[in-house]
Write an enzyme that holds these catalytic residues in place. Sequence first.
Site, PDB file in Angstrom:
ATOM      1  CG  ASP A 230      17.716  -1.825  39.224  1.00 51.59           C
ATOM      2  OD1 ASP A 230      17.177  -2.901  38.917  1.00 51.59           O
ATOM      3  OD2 ASP A 230      17.455  -0.753  38.646  1.00 51.59           O
TER       4      ASP A 230
ATOM      5  CG  ASP B  80      26.509  -0.111  34.117  1.00 53.49           C
ATOM      6  OD1 ASP B  80      27.372  -1.014  34.109  1.00 53.49           O
ATOM      7  OD2 ASP B  80      25.718   0.084  33.182  1.00 53.49           O
ATOM      8  CB  ALA B  81      24.313  -4.487  36.880  1.00 52.22           C
TER       9      ALA B  81
ATOM     10  CG  ASP C 154      15.675 -10.161  37.771  1.00 49.50           C
ATOM     11  OD1 ASP C 154      15.094 -10.230  36.674  1.00 49.50           O
ATOM     12  OD2 ASP C 154      15.075 -10.017  38.848  1.00 49.50           O
TER      13      ASP C 154
ATOM     14  CD  GLU D 115       9.948  -7.928  40.202  1.00 51.01           C
ATOM     15  OE1 GLU D 115       8.893  -8.344  40.694  1.00 51.01           O
ATOM     16  OE2 GLU D 115      10.225  -8.032  38.995  1.00 51.01           O
TER      17      GLU D 115
ATOM     18  CD  GLN E 181      13.552   1.105  33.615  1.00 52.69           C
ATOM     19  OE1 GLN E 181      13.659   0.348  32.659  1.00 52.69           O
ATOM     20  NE2 GLN E 181      14.174   0.889  34.745  1.00 52.69           N
TER      21      GLN E 181
END
Length: 167
Positions: free
Chosen positions: A106, A137-138, A155, A86, A31
């Site tokens: 994350d 990978d969560a 989240d 974050e 991203q």
Amino acid sequence: MSKWVEEEIETGLRVGYRLKKILDSSQSEFQTVDLVDLEPFGRTLMIDGLIQSTQCDEFVYHEALVHPALLAHPNPRSVYIGGGGEGSTAREVLRHKSVERCVMVDIDADVVTFCKDHLPENAAAFADPRLELIIDDAKAVLEKEQNGFDVIIMDLDDPLEGGPCYQ
């Protein structure tokens, strides 16, 4: 001439924000992450052109995401955060003194590093020895966990086509 950031909320509805300054930008494997200064919100984290959090009100989302779940548990010692790169969710989890272990998973190391570098309000959370940061990978990490968790918080980004949460 003013510059604007435009975000499509739904078909037929767009919201515009005055762009005061682009503070930094980065492209990861998954991203695009931007830190911008928007009027009237101040420093704003954007992922793939969508607002994730703003300096003036991110606490509203993160407090509401974390505290009801942790307060509903009689003694939350082990917390799992899926996503949360974050660091704000971890910051709120680690305010609870009963938490002995907070695992944050994350998928995007670049976003985590970007946020560590640019969001000083979360520096203490990233430095807290109770935080175990895993880049993976969560869902896969959670499925492999043998000991379980007292509280699980997800989240994650919206599951937009082409994004890391899209399946």
